[in-house]
Design a protein around this motif. Structure first.
Motif, PDB file in Angstrom:
ATOM      1  N   HIS A  80       6.010 -43.474  -6.670  1.00 29.77           N
ATOM      2  CA  HIS A  80       5.735 -44.783  -7.274  1.00 29.77           C
ATOM      3  C   HIS A  80       7.050 -45.485  -7.654  1.00 29.77           C
ATOM      4  N   SER A  81       7.960 -44.740  -8.261  1.00 32.08           N
ATOM      5  CA  SER A  81       9.250 -45.317  -8.654  1.00 32.08           C
ATOM      6  C   SER A  81      10.047 -45.768  -7.443  1.00 32.08           C
ATOM      7  N   LEU A  82       9.954 -44.989  -6.368  1.00 31.38           N
ATOM      8  CA  LEU A  82      10.653 -45.362  -5.142  1.00 31.38           C
ATOM      9  C   LEU A  82      10.108 -46.677  -4.601  1.00 31.38           C
ATOM     10  N   THR A  83       8.801 -46.795  -4.521  1.00 30.15           N
ATOM     11  CA  THR A  83       8.196 -48.025  -4.011  1.00 30.15           C
ATOM     12  C   THR A  83       8.560 -49.211  -4.891  1.00 30.15           C
ATOM     13  N   ASP A  84       8.457 -49.044  -6.210  1.00 32.15           N
ATOM     14  CA  ASP A  84       8.791 -50.132  -7.134  1.00 32.15           C
ATOM     15  C   ASP A  84      10.257 -50.556  -6.999  1.00 32.15           C
ATOM     16  N   SER A  85      11.147 -49.573  -6.925  1.00 34.66           N
ATOM     17  CA  SER A  85      12.566 -49.908  -6.817  1.00 34.66           C
ATOM     18  C   SER A  85      12.870 -50.557  -5.468  1.00 34.66           C
ATOM     19  N   TRP A  86      12.175 -50.141  -4.431  1.00 39.92           N
ATOM     20  CA  TRP A  86      12.360 -50.740  -3.098  1.00 39.92           C
ATOM     21  C   TRP A  86      11.934 -52.214  -3.118  1.00 39.92           C
ATOM     22  N   VAL A  87      10.776 -52.476  -3.707  1.00 40.95           N
ATOM     23  CA  VAL A  87      10.269 -53.848  -3.781  1.00 40.95           C
ATOM     24  C   VAL A  87      11.240 -54.722  -4.591  1.00 40.95           C
ATOM     25  N   ARG A  88      11.743 -54.198  -5.702  1.00 41.99           N
ATOM     26  CA  ARG A  88      12.728 -54.959  -6.490  1.00 41.99           C
ATOM     27  C   ARG A  88      14.011 -55.184  -5.686  1.00 41.99           C
ATOM     28  N   ALA A  89      14.432 -54.153  -4.963  1.00 39.81           N
ATOM     29  CA  ALA A  89      15.664 -54.257  -4.182  1.00 39.81           C
ATOM     30  C   ALA A  89      15.555 -55.304  -3.077  1.00 39.81           C
ATOM     31  N   LEU A  90      14.358 -55.530  -2.582  1.00 37.53           N
ATOM     32  CA  LEU A  90      14.175 -56.544  -1.539  1.00 37.53           C
ATOM     33  C   LEU A  90      14.535 -57.947  -2.029  1.00 37.53           C
ATOM     34  N   ASP A  91      14.603 -58.142  -3.340  1.00 40.10           N
ATOM     35  CA  ASP A  91      15.027 -59.426  -3.895  1.00 40.10           C
ATOM     36  C   ASP A  91      16.556 -59.546  -3.946  1.00 40.10           C
ATOM     37  N   ASN A  92      17.259 -58.456  -3.657  1.00 38.22           N
ATOM     38  CA  ASN A  92      18.712 -58.426  -3.696  1.00 38.22           C
ATOM     39  C   ASN A  92      19.262 -58.777  -2.315  1.00 38.22           C
ATOM     40  N   LEU A  93      20.054 -59.827  -2.233  1.00 37.84           N
ATOM     41  CA  LEU A  93      20.616 -60.290  -0.965  1.00 37.84           C
ATOM     42  C   LEU A  93      21.376 -59.182  -0.235  1.00 37.84           C
ATOM     43  N   HIS A  94      22.180 -58.430  -0.959  1.00 35.15           N
ATOM     44  CA  HIS A  94      22.970 -57.369  -0.329  1.00 35.15           C
ATOM     45  C   HIS A  94      22.068 -56.288   0.261  1.00 35.15           C
ATOM     46  N   PHE A  95      21.028 -55.920  -0.454  1.00 35.33           N
ATOM     47  CA  PHE A  95      20.073 -54.927   0.042  1.00 35.33           C
ATOM     48  C   PHE A  95      19.391 -55.446   1.308  1.00 35.33           C
ATOM     49  N   ARG A  96      18.970 -56.704   1.271  1.00 38.86           N
ATOM     50  CA  ARG A  96      18.318 -57.292   2.453  1.00 38.86           C
ATOM     51  C   ARG A  96      19.256 -57.332   3.648  1.00 38.86           C
ATOM     52  N   ASN A  97      20.522 -57.655   3.413  1.00 43.23           N
ATOM     53  CA  ASN A  97      21.474 -57.688   4.526  1.00 43.23           C
ATOM     54  C   ASN A  97      21.683 -56.293   5.111  1.00 43.23           C
ATOM     55  N   CYS A  98      21.707 -55.276   4.271  1.00 42.86           N
ATOM     56  CA  CYS A  98      21.805 -53.892   4.768  1.00 42.86           C
ATOM     57  C   CYS A  98      20.579 -53.556   5.601  1.00 42.86           C
ATOM     58  N   LEU A  99      19.427 -53.883   5.090  1.00 41.72           N
ATOM     59  CA  LEU A  99      18.176 -53.588   5.779  1.00 41.72           C
ATOM     60  C   LEU A  99      18.083 -54.333   7.107  1.00 41.72           C
ATOM     61  N   LYS A 100      18.458 -55.608   7.100  1.00 40.72           N
ATOM     62  CA  LYS A 100      18.451 -56.396   8.336  1.00 40.72           C
ATOM     63  C   LYS A 100      19.386 -55.781   9.377  1.00 40.72           C
ATOM     64  N   PHE A 101      20.533 -55.301   8.923  1.00 44.34           N
ATOM     65  CA  PHE A 101      21.470 -54.667   9.846  1.00 44.34           C
ATOM     66  C   PHE A 101      20.832 -53.440  10.484  1.00 44.34           C
ATOM     67  N   PHE A 102      20.268 -52.562   9.654  1.00 43.92           N
ATOM     68  CA  PHE A 102      19.670 -51.336  10.178  1.00 43.92           C
ATOM     69  C   PHE A 102      18.518 -51.636  11.136  1.00 43.92           C
ATOM     70  N   ILE A 103      17.665 -52.563  10.761  1.00 41.15           N
ATOM     71  CA  ILE A 103      16.521 -52.904  11.619  1.00 41.15           C
ATOM     72  C   ILE A 103      17.005 -53.574  12.909  1.00 41.15           C
ATOM     73  N   GLY A 104      17.935 -54.497  12.793  1.00 43.54           N
ATOM     74  CA  GLY A 104      18.449 -55.197  13.967  1.00 43.54           C
ATOM     75  C   GLY A 104      19.243 -54.295  14.900  1.00 43.54           C
ATOM     76  N   ALA A 105      19.933 -53.318  14.344  1.00 45.70           N
ATOM     77  CA  ALA A 105      20.766 -52.430  15.160  1.00 45.70           C
ATOM     78  C   ALA A 105      19.941 -51.564  16.100  1.00 45.70           C
ATOM     79  N   ILE A 106      18.690 -51.360  15.763  1.00 44.12           N
ATOM     80  CA  ILE A 106      17.826 -50.524  16.594  1.00 44.12           C
ATOM     81  C   ILE A 106      17.663 -51.117  17.985  1.00 44.12           C
ATOM     82  N   SER A 107      17.679 -52.427  18.087  1.00 42.46           N
ATOM     83  CA  SER A 107      17.452 -53.079  19.377  1.00 42.46           C
ATOM     84  C   SER A 107      18.720 -53.199  20.218  1.00 42.46           C
ATOM     85  N   ASN A 108      19.853 -52.803  19.687  1.00 39.59           N
ATOM     86  CA  ASN A 108      21.115 -52.883  20.422  1.00 39.59           C
ATOM     87  C   ASN A 108      21.516 -51.518  20.949  1.00 39.59           C
ATOM     88  N   ASP A 109      22.225 -51.512  22.048  1.00 42.69           N
ATOM     89  CA  ASP A 109      22.764 -50.276  22.574  1.00 42.69           C
ATOM     90  C   ASP A 109      24.245 -50.218  22.206  1.00 42.69           C
TER      91      ASP A 109
END
Length: 146
Positions: A80-109
Motif C-alpha cells: 500500500h505504501s509503495l502504491t501511494d508513494s508511486w502515485v505521489r511521485a508521479l506528480d514530481n517532474l523529475h520522477f516522470r522524466n525518469c519514468l518516461k526515459f525508461f518506458i521510451g528506451a524500451i522501443s529503441n535498440d
C-alpha cells in the motif's frame, strides 16, 4: 603543470556529466543535446562533443543516478505504501522524466534499452512482477494526461 591540466579535464568532465543529469531531470532525455549542454556549462559545443561524442556516451553520465533518484521517491515498507508513494511521485517532474526515459528506451535498440531492461528487472525483483506491471500500467495511463 600536468596534474593541474588533468584535474581541470576531470572537473570539466564532471561539469558536463552533471549538466546532462540536470537537463534530463528538468526537461527530459529529448532535451539533451550538445547545444543544451554547452549552454548549461558555458563550454563550446565542440568541447562538449570531445567529452561525450554521442548520445550513448551521454547516457553514461547517469552512472546510476537516475535509478537511485527514482527509488528514493518510493516507500517500500509495504504494498500500500509503495502504491501511494508511486502515485505521489508521479506528480514530481523529475520522477516522470525518469519514468518516461525508461518506458521510451524500451522501443529503441540502444544502450538505453539495456539500461531500462536492467532497471525494470531490478525493480521487479524488489517488488514482484505483478506489482511492477501494475505500477507501470498506472504510470502509462497517468502520463497520457501529463
Amino acid at each position: 603543470m600536468a596534474k593541474s591540466t588533468q584535474k581541470q579535464a576531470l572537473l570539466t568532465e564532471q561539469r558536463i556529466q552533471q549538466a546532462i543529469v540536470d537537463i534530463f531531470m528538468e526537461k527530459g532525455w529529448e532535451a539533451i543535446s550538445y547545444g543544451s549542454i554547452a549552454k548549461h556549462t558555458g563550454l563550446s559545443r565542440g568541447g562538449v562533443q570531445r567529452i561525450v561524442p554521442n548520445k550513448d556516451a551521454m547516457m553514461g553520465a547517469f552512472q546510476g543516478q537516475v535509478s537511485e533518484f527514482f527509488t528514493k521517491q518510493l516507500d517500500f515498507s509495504n504494498e500500500h505504501s509503495l502504491t501511494d508513494s508511486w502515485v505521489r511521485a508521479l506528480d514530481n517532474l523529475h520522477f516522470r522524466n525518469c519514468l518516461k526515459f525508461f518506458i521510451g528506451a524500451i522501443s529503441n535498440d540502444s544502450p538505453g534499452k539495456a539500461l531500462a531492461k536492467q532497471g525494470f528487472e531490478n525493480f521487479s525483483e524488489k517488488v514482484g512482477e505483478e506489482k511492477m506491471q501494475s505500477l507501470i500500467g498506472l504510470s502509462v495511463y497517468r502520463l497520457l494526461d501529463a
